[in-house]
Motif scaffolding. Structure first.
Motif, PDB file in Angstrom:
ATOM      1  N   THR A   1       0.889 -44.076  15.429  1.00 34.22           N
ATOM      2  CA  THR A   1       0.486 -45.183  16.306  1.00 34.22           C
ATOM      3  C   THR A   1      -0.923 -45.684  16.003  1.00 34.22           C
ATOM      4  OG1 THR A   1      -0.388 -43.655  17.980  1.00 34.22           O
ATOM      5  CG2 THR A   1       1.939 -44.265  18.150  1.00 34.22           C
ATOM      6  N   ALA A   2      -1.603 -45.038  15.062  1.00 35.60           N
ATOM      7  CA  ALA A   2      -2.991 -45.406  14.758  1.00 35.60           C
ATOM      8  C   ALA A   2      -3.059 -46.769  14.073  1.00 35.60           C
ATOM      9  CB  ALA A   2      -3.634 -44.345  13.879  1.00 35.60           C
ATOM     10  N   GLU A   3      -4.036 -47.581  14.455  1.00 33.42           N
ATOM     11  CA  GLU A   3      -4.236 -48.885  13.836  1.00 33.42           C
ATOM     12  C   GLU A   3      -5.071 -48.736  12.566  1.00 33.42           C
ATOM     13  OE1 GLU A   3      -5.993 -51.345  16.783  1.00 33.42           O
ATOM     14  OE2 GLU A   3      -4.211 -51.370  18.074  1.00 33.42           O
TER      15      GLU A   3
ATOM     16  N   SER B   1      -8.594 -47.588  13.030  1.00 32.71           N
ATOM     17  CA  SER B   1      -8.667 -46.151  13.368  1.00 32.71           C
ATOM     18  C   SER B   1      -8.481 -45.294  12.114  1.00 32.71           C
ATOM     19  CB  SER B   1      -7.604 -45.799  14.403  1.00 32.71           C
ATOM     20  OG  SER B   1      -7.798 -46.516  15.599  1.00 32.71           O
ATOM     21  N   ARG B   2      -7.599 -45.738  11.223  1.00 33.16           N
ATOM     22  CA  ARG B   2      -7.355 -45.001   9.988  1.00 33.16           C
ATOM     23  C   ARG B   2      -8.609 -44.996   9.114  1.00 33.16           C
ATOM     24  NH1 ARG B   2      -1.263 -46.070   7.908  1.00 33.16           N
ATOM     25  NH2 ARG B   2      -0.202 -46.020   9.928  1.00 33.16           N
TER      26      ARG B   2
ATOM     27  N   LEU C   1     -11.132 -42.714  10.573  1.00 29.83           N
ATOM     28  CA  LEU C   1     -10.778 -41.315  10.301  1.00 29.83           C
ATOM     29  C   LEU C   1     -11.189 -40.925   8.886  1.00 29.83           C
ATOM     30  CD1 LEU C   1      -9.381 -38.626  10.898  1.00 29.83           C
ATOM     31  CD2 LEU C   1      -7.196 -39.697  10.278  1.00 29.83           C
TER      32      LEU C   1
ATOM     33  N   ASN D   1      -9.895 -37.798  15.963  1.00 29.55           N
ATOM     34  CA  ASN D   1      -8.944 -38.764  16.539  1.00 29.55           C
ATOM     35  C   ASN D   1      -8.006 -39.296  15.451  1.00 29.55           C
ATOM     36  OD1 ASN D   1     -10.095 -38.570  19.111  1.00 29.55           O
ATOM     37  ND2 ASN D   1     -11.609 -40.172  18.650  1.00 29.55           N
ATOM     38  N   SER D   2      -6.808 -39.719  15.876  1.00 21.32           N
ATOM     39  CA  SER D   2      -5.783 -40.311  14.999  1.00 21.32           C
ATOM     40  C   SER D   2      -5.159 -39.293  14.038  1.00 21.32           C
ATOM     41  CB  SER D   2      -6.365 -41.490  14.195  1.00 21.32           C
ATOM     42  OG  SER D   2      -6.894 -42.472  15.059  1.00 21.32           O
TER      43      SER D   2
ATOM     44  N   ILE E   1      -1.572 -38.752   9.479  1.00 18.34           N
ATOM     45  CA  ILE E   1      -2.161 -39.751  10.364  1.00 18.34           C
ATOM     46  C   ILE E   1      -1.172 -40.094  11.479  1.00 18.34           C
ATOM     47  CG2 ILE E   1      -3.184 -42.044  10.483  1.00 18.34           C
ATOM     48  CD1 ILE E   1      -3.671 -41.795   7.425  1.00 18.34           C
ATOM     49  N   ASP E   2      -1.702 -40.178  12.670  1.00 13.13           N
ATOM     50  CA  ASP E   2      -0.870 -40.561  13.829  1.00 13.13           C
ATOM     51  C   ASP E   2      -0.182 -41.894  13.536  1.00 13.13           C
ATOM     52  OD1 ASP E   2       0.145 -41.383  16.346  1.00 13.13           O
ATOM     53  OD2 ASP E   2      -1.389 -40.181  17.363  1.00 13.13           O
TER      54      ASP E   2
END
Length: 301
Positions: free
Chosen positions: A72-74, A77-78, A81, A151-152, A69-70
């Motif tokens: 910077t992902a909030e 967003s997680r 995903l 994304n993410s 997981i990125d």
């Protein structure tokens, strides 16, 4: 015909089959040897392939897609995903692994050497990860490629290449083994058919007399079938002994000397019983088929 008479008749056929084996002892020995060699190789290949299949199954269970997981992902967003991954039809489960848990596992896996990574706990450089399992191991590549575009996602890792290489080796071993076994089966049946043919020729006058006095076709055929049956059974005895004692010895050696080996052999029982049953069944089929082929071609009754 009463049960007693039937047993006597089959006993008579069995005796005639034994006499034929003794009468043509050299051809009989050649036939039994061909069956023995064939079934010995069948036993070896069966032992190898069944253990390889089990090993492959163990690896399949460990095949997974690791979605990093990125950083910077909030949280929203997680979660989004995760929901999107679960919507992929070929995905069976999604498990979250935090970067703290990942670092702890790394340290534990390295033993004493892992202590050097203790200092990283304050500034953990790892990513949180979603561990994804697929419905079928073959779906791993497709699922990984699909998730890469979400994304993410920082990156996606999977070990499908290792499994593919393993299956490629297994396919080659299986095909080569089957080709060799098929050739040996044909040779064994050919030798048995020749042994029965020689017996038919040697007993030609006797067979003609039996037909003249009213013997049925199957009364004449049964001794030859018994002869082929006994050749098949006798030819399976040595391979069965080699598989039972050889595999037991191999299993004991491997588990005793290499207890931490990542490859686990199938337990001796019921494995050797299944392979033994296969070998004696194949011996019976080879013997009867060789006899039947010769009877149909040379015995006109």
């Amino acid at each position: 015909m009463t049960t007693t008479m039937k047993f006597k008749t089959f006993g008579r056929h069995g005796k005639e089959g034994v006499k034929s084996l003794a009468r043509n002892r050299w051809m009989s020995i050649a036939s039994i040897s061909a069956v023995t060699v064939t079934l010995l190789l069948v036993g070896v290949f069966a032992t190898l392939l069944l253990n390889l299949n089990d090993f492959a199954s163990q690896i399949e269970e460990d095949v997974e897609v690791r979605v990093f997981i990125d950083r910077t992902a909030e949280d929203t967003s997680r979660e989004a995903l995760k929901d999107k991954i679960e919507e992929v039809s070929a995905v069976s489960s999604v498990k979250f692994q935090s970067k703290e848990e990942g670092l702890d596992r790394l340290i534990d896996s390295l033993g004493d050497d892992g202590e050097v990574f203790e200092s990283l706990k304050d500034e953990n450089p790892l990513n949180d990860v979603y561990i994804v399992k697929t419905v079928e191991p073959e779906d791993t590549i497709t699922v990984a490629q699909t998730i890469e575009d979400f994304n993410s996602v920082a990156k996606v890792e999977y070990a499908k290449e290792t499994v593919q290489r393993l299956f490629s080796v297994m396919d080659v071993a299986r095909n080569v083994g089957l080709a060799i076994i098929a050739g040996l089966l044909f040779t064994a049946m050919f030798l048995i058919a020749n042994t029965i043919r020689i017996t038919i020729v040697a007993r030609k006058k006797e067979i003609e007399i039996m037909k003249m006095v009213g013997a049925t076709n199957w009364f004449i055929r049964w001794p030859f079938l018994f002869e082929g049956l006994m050749i098949g059974i006798l030819g399976s005895l040595i391979p069965i002994a080699v598989v039972v004692f050889g595999y037991d010895y191999l299993y004991t050696e491997v588990t005793t000397r290499y207890p931490t080996l990542f490859i686990e052999l199938l337990p001796v029982y019921p494995f050797v019983l299944k392979v033994s049953a296969l070998l004696i069944l194949m011996g019976i089929v080879i013997g009867l088929w060789g006899s039947f082929t010769s009877i149909r071609k040379y015995l006109r009754v």
